[in-house]
Design an enzyme around this catalytic site. Structure first.
Site, PDB file in Angstrom:
ATOM      1  N   LEU A 111      -3.352   9.594   8.054  1.00 48.97           N
ATOM      2  CA  LEU A 111      -4.235   8.491   8.427  1.00 48.97           C
ATOM      3  C   LEU A 111      -3.588   7.153   8.076  1.00 48.97           C
ATOM      4  O   LEU A 111      -3.546   6.225   8.878  1.00 48.97           O
ATOM      5  CB  LEU A 111      -5.563   8.666   7.688  1.00 48.97           C
ATOM      6  CG  LEU A 111      -6.644   7.647   8.053  1.00 48.97           C
ATOM      7  CD1 LEU A 111      -7.157   7.918   9.458  1.00 48.97           C
ATOM      8  CD2 LEU A 111      -7.781   7.732   7.044  1.00 48.97           C
ATOM      9  N   GLU A 112      -3.030   7.106   6.871  1.00 42.93           N
ATOM     10  CA  GLU A 112      -2.402   5.865   6.417  1.00 42.93           C
ATOM     11  C   GLU A 112      -1.211   5.497   7.301  1.00 42.93           C
ATOM     12  O   GLU A 112      -1.025   4.340   7.674  1.00 42.93           O
ATOM     13  CB  GLU A 112      -1.925   6.031   4.965  1.00 42.93           C
ATOM     14  CG  GLU A 112      -3.067   6.145   3.976  1.00 42.93           C
ATOM     15  CD  GLU A 112      -2.648   6.764   2.651  1.00 42.93           C
ATOM     16  OE1 GLU A 112      -3.433   6.694   1.709  1.00 42.93           O
ATOM     17  OE2 GLU A 112      -1.527   7.330   2.568  1.00 42.93           O
ATOM     18  N   LEU A 113      -0.426   6.510   7.620  1.00 44.68           N
ATOM     19  CA  LEU A 113       0.759   6.272   8.444  1.00 44.68           C
ATOM     20  C   LEU A 113       0.382   5.731   9.801  1.00 44.68           C
ATOM     21  O   LEU A 113       0.956   4.748  10.283  1.00 44.68           O
ATOM     22  CB  LEU A 113       1.553   7.585   8.589  1.00 44.68           C
ATOM     23  CG  LEU A 113       2.800   7.508   9.470  1.00 44.68           C
ATOM     24  CD1 LEU A 113       3.840   6.582   8.859  1.00 44.68           C
ATOM     25  CD2 LEU A 113       3.393   8.898   9.680  1.00 44.68           C
ATOM     26  N   TYR A 161       0.881  -1.156   0.000  1.00 39.53           N
ATOM     27  CA  TYR A 161       0.000   0.000   0.000  1.00 39.53           C
ATOM     28  C   TYR A 161       0.922   1.209   0.000  1.00 39.53           C
ATOM     29  O   TYR A 161       1.780   1.347   0.858  1.00 39.53           O
ATOM     30  CB  TYR A 161      -0.867   0.000   1.262  1.00 39.53           C
ATOM     31  CG  TYR A 161      -1.880   1.129   1.308  1.00 39.53           C
ATOM     32  CD1 TYR A 161      -3.242   0.874   1.104  1.00 39.53           C
ATOM     33  CD2 TYR A 161      -1.488   2.431   1.565  1.00 39.53           C
ATOM     34  CE1 TYR A 161      -4.170   1.903   1.141  1.00 39.53           C
ATOM     35  CE2 TYR A 161      -2.397   3.460   1.595  1.00 39.53           C
ATOM     36  CZ  TYR A 161      -3.747   3.203   1.383  1.00 39.53           C
ATOM     37  OH  TYR A 161      -4.645   4.226   1.428  1.00 39.53           O
ATOM     38  N   SER A 169       1.728   5.029   0.418  1.00 39.74           N
ATOM     39  CA  SER A 169       1.234   6.239   1.062  1.00 39.74           C
ATOM     40  C   SER A 169       2.189   7.377   0.717  1.00 39.74           C
ATOM     41  O   SER A 169       3.400   7.236   0.822  1.00 39.74           O
ATOM     42  CB  SER A 169       1.211   6.014   2.579  1.00 39.74           C
ATOM     43  OG  SER A 169       0.989   7.227   3.238  1.00 39.74           O
TER      44      SER A 169
END
Ligand SMILES: *[C@@H]1O[C@H](CO)[C@@H](O)[C@H](O)[C@H]1NC(C)=O
Ligand SMILES: *[C@@H]1O[C@H](CO)[C@@H](O)[C@H](O)[C@H]1NC(C)=O
Ligand SMILES: *[C@@H]1O[C@H](CO)[C@@H](O)[C@H](O)[C@H]1NC(C)=O
Ligand SMILES: *[C@@H]1O[C@H](CO)[C@@H](O)[C@H](O)[C@H]1NC(C)=O
Ligand SMILES: *[C@@H]1O[C@H](CO)[C@@H](O)[C@H](O)[C@H]1NC(C)=O
Ligand SMILES: *[C@@H]1O[C@H](CO)[C@@H](O)[C@H](O)[C@H]1NC(C)=O
Length: 620
Positions: free
Chosen positions: A500-502, A427, A429
């Site tokens: 958010l992804e982190l 994924y 980011s």
């Protein structure tokens, strides 16, 4: 011999007309005993100087004694063998060439005199002859140490003078000249020294060195007075002025007042040497021999059990002697006893080194002990090789660790797809609308998907408008094996999708959800511009740096490092496996499912990101 016969034949044919008349009556004489040419009797004379030839028959007075041969009725004749001819020409006395007892004088010598000379001793019943060579040198043919030295045809004699001591030097051959001279010969002395590259010719004698009549007197000898001294003898003979020059090498030695006992310098008195049985053993002995007389022969030798090596007559023992140092007459001589194949019983033998001169004697025993076997060489070699190998491995590892790691993984790594139920390998980011976006979409993603065969998920939303997006993001991250964070200056600003992804990634990692975060740096970023989460995460995470053009090749460090961080994927073999699994229902279902789920959430499967606002771009 043949030449003599031919001479006689020649004289016979010429009849009484030969210059040495009266020889024809001697044709009946016995053949002459020919001693050949005497090599040691060769003489050099400088052109223009006076010199002489001495008949070599008389150099051994026990064989031929001039006085006694005269009384036995012998006569000495001189002949000269002309250059390139077989003809022995009798020498007739003149004022220049004259005979005096066993000598033939040349007063002076001319260059034409060079050649072979024969002296013949003969009485009515016996005859002997011997030949010798005379060389008349031009001054430029004489080898000289310094150019300003006068040419001397005769080798220098040596004189040794004790330091601080005195001595009288007489010019060599002066007495011989005195016999030929009409009056008293005169002598001039000089000393030539090179000082500051200038050649200086003394005499300017002082009260330490003075010319005294025909002699040169040293009153106080100093080191600096060493060197070559020259004396020229001038004399008158039958109205002619004649001369010759001789040289003396003067050397300073320790005076006779210092002790003259010989001593053993090495080995020291109580030294115990270790020896290895079965090997070659060398025992060294160095003796100091103070000068007594310059020609004294120092004696240094080894004994084994009190026997000299000659008496011992054992092939295993041999000794070699050499002079290792010389100091003002004192000599330092080394004698090495070589023992081949040293035996254990040799340890009990008494090895003594002894030195001796006219004044004294010293002997010393060397103590030997068996060498306890220490495999020092073998050990050293082994250790060296080991260290070298370790160094080599170290270097290899540092240069090729990525390759080694990839190789290892390709052999032993487990494919995570068989152990988890995740849909995506990676994924990605990144900060939207940044320089990195282009890199992510065109390079990272293309290579990961097309070349390395990973399934990549990129969730394309700038902001978080609603709760469902948040949930979707979290769910996608949770369904990925790796979270690849492309670090950039504006990455993960407050409230962004990237933050958010982190967070999801770090939490996922912390909870052990089979998720790992990888940091990729496209351009150098100041650490302090990172968000707190990132700074904290950096401590535990790998950071893979993009190196510009250097990283474009798939074989570059960047991709290798990235592959190490990514799940194991066997490129190439993968396709075969998938072909094989073609009929495997489960796999097909899985793939259908993953596609479906993507579709159901986005309604789109797209590789091109034309509208970053709206595209959720996750494809398997
Ligand atoms: C030669 O012989 C004479 C007497 O025959 C003798 O006096 C003289 O010492 C001898 N010379 C040498 C050098 O032996
Ligand atoms: C010649 O010399 C030898 C010794 O060399 C001697 O025995 C002999 O008697 C001499 N002959 C004559 C004739 O004097
Ligand atoms: C010795 O004599 C020769 C010939 O007379 C002469 O050329 C030469 O200069 C003389 N040498 C010395 C040192 O007087
Ligand atoms: C003079 O003698 C010394 C020692 O005997 C020697 O080392 C040196 O070479 C000699 N010099 C010449 C010019 O013969
Ligand atoms: C003697 O000297 C030689 C070298 O000159 C050396 O190899 C050897 O080990 C020495 N022997 C002893 C017993 O010291
Ligand atoms: C060997 O030297 C020792 C002194 O080191 C001495 O006592 C001994 O007598 C000597 N042996 C012989 C045979 O000279």
């Amino acid at each position: 011999m043949a030449s003599f016969i031919s001479t006689l034949l020649f004289l016979f044919l010429m009849g009484g007309a030969s210059p040495a008349g009266g020889q024809s009556s001697e044709l009946t004489e016995p053949m002459c005993y020919d001693w050949g040419e005497s090599s040691e009797a060769g003489v050099s004379v400088l052109e223009g100087e006076s010199g002489w030839l001495s008949c070599p028959l008389f150099s051994h007075p026990s064989v031929y004694n001039y006085t006694s041969t005269q009384s036995a009725g012998h006569t000495l004749f001189w002949y000269r063998l002309l250059q390139g001819q077989d003809l022995e020409e009798p020498i007739t006395s003149s004022s220049r060439l004259s005979k005096d007892r066993e000598r033939l004088w040349l007063q002076p010598a001319t260059s034409d005199d060079t050649g072979q000379y024969i002296c013949m001793l003969r009485n009515k019943s016996s005859c002997s002859k011997i030949a010798m060579r005379l060389t008349v040198l031009r001054p430029d043919q004489v080898v000289r140490g310094v150019d300003c030295e006068p040419p001397v045809a005769v080798a220098a004699t040596s004189e040794y003078i004790g330091l601080q001591g005195g001595k009288r030097l007489d010019c060599p051959d002066l007495q011989d000249a005195a016999k030929m001279a009409d009056g008293e010969p005169t002598v001039t002395w000089y000393h030539v020294r090179r000082e500051l590259s200038m050649c200086r010719q003394y005499p300017f004698w002082n009260n330490e060195r003075q010319q005294n009549g025909a002699s040169l007197r040293f009153y106080v000898m100093l080191d600096s007075y060493q060197g070559l001294y020259f004396c020229t003898v001038h004399y008158q003979r039958r109205g002619k002025t004649l001369n010759f020059t001789r040289s003396i090498n003067v050397t300073a030695i320790y005076p006779p007042t210092v002790p003259k006992y010989p001593s053993i310098l090495r080995p020291p008195k109580d030294l115990v040497s270790t020896v290895k049985p079965g090997s070659k053993v060398r025992l060294n002995c160095t003796g100091h021999f103070p000068i007594i007389r310059p020609d004294a022969v120092p004696e240094i030798w080894w004994t084994v059990d009190g026997k000299t090596l000659d008496k011992l007559a054992d092939q295993r023992f041999s000794q070699t002697t050499r002079q290792v140092d010389y100091d003002r007459g004192d000599r330092f001589i080394e004698n090495v006893l070589l023992i081949q194949d040293f035996q254990s019983e040799d340890l009990n033998k008494e090895f003594n080194c002894s030195v001796k001169n006219e004044r004294g004697f010293e002997t010393r025993r060397v103590q030997l002990r068996e060498d306890v076997w220490l495999p020092s060489v073998e050990l050293g070699c082994g250790l060296g090789v080991t260290l070298l190998l370790m160094l080599l491995l170290f270097v290899v590892y540092h240069v090729f660790w990525l390759e080694l790691l990839l190789l290892y993984r390709s052999w032993f790594g487990t494919d995570e797809r068989h152990t988890d139920d995740k849909e995506y390998d990676v994924y990605i980011s990144y900060a939207r609308n940044s320089e990195e976006e282009q890199f992510v979409l065109s390079t990272l993603r293309r290579v990961l998907e097309n070349e390395l065969g990973y399934s990549v998920c990129i969730f394309d939303r700038d902001s978080l408008p609603g709760g469902t997006i948040t949930d979707e993001t979290l769910s996608f991250v949770a369904r990925s094996r790796r979270l690849l964070v492309v670090v950039s200056p504006g990455y993960a600003s407050q409230g962004s999708q990237a933050l958010l992804e982190l967070k999801a990634g770090i939490d996922g990692m912390a909870l052990g959800g089979h998720l790992r975060v990888i940091l990729v740096q496209y351009k150098p970023v100041q650490r302090h511009s990172w968000v707190r989460e990132l700074r904290r995460a950096r401590v535990a995470l790998a950071l893979v740096r993009w190196q510009g053009d250097k990283s474009r090749e798939l074989t570059s460090r960047f991709w290798k490092r990235l592959r190490v961080e990514l799940p194991v994927r066997r490129v190439g073999r993968e396709e075969e496996e998938e072909e094989e699994e073609g009929g495997n229902k489960e796999a097909v279902l899985m793939r259908l499912h993953s596609q479906n789920s993507t579709n159901s959430q986005t309604g789109l499967i797209s590789n091109t990101v034309k509208d970053p606002q709206k595209v959720l771009n996750c494809a398997s």
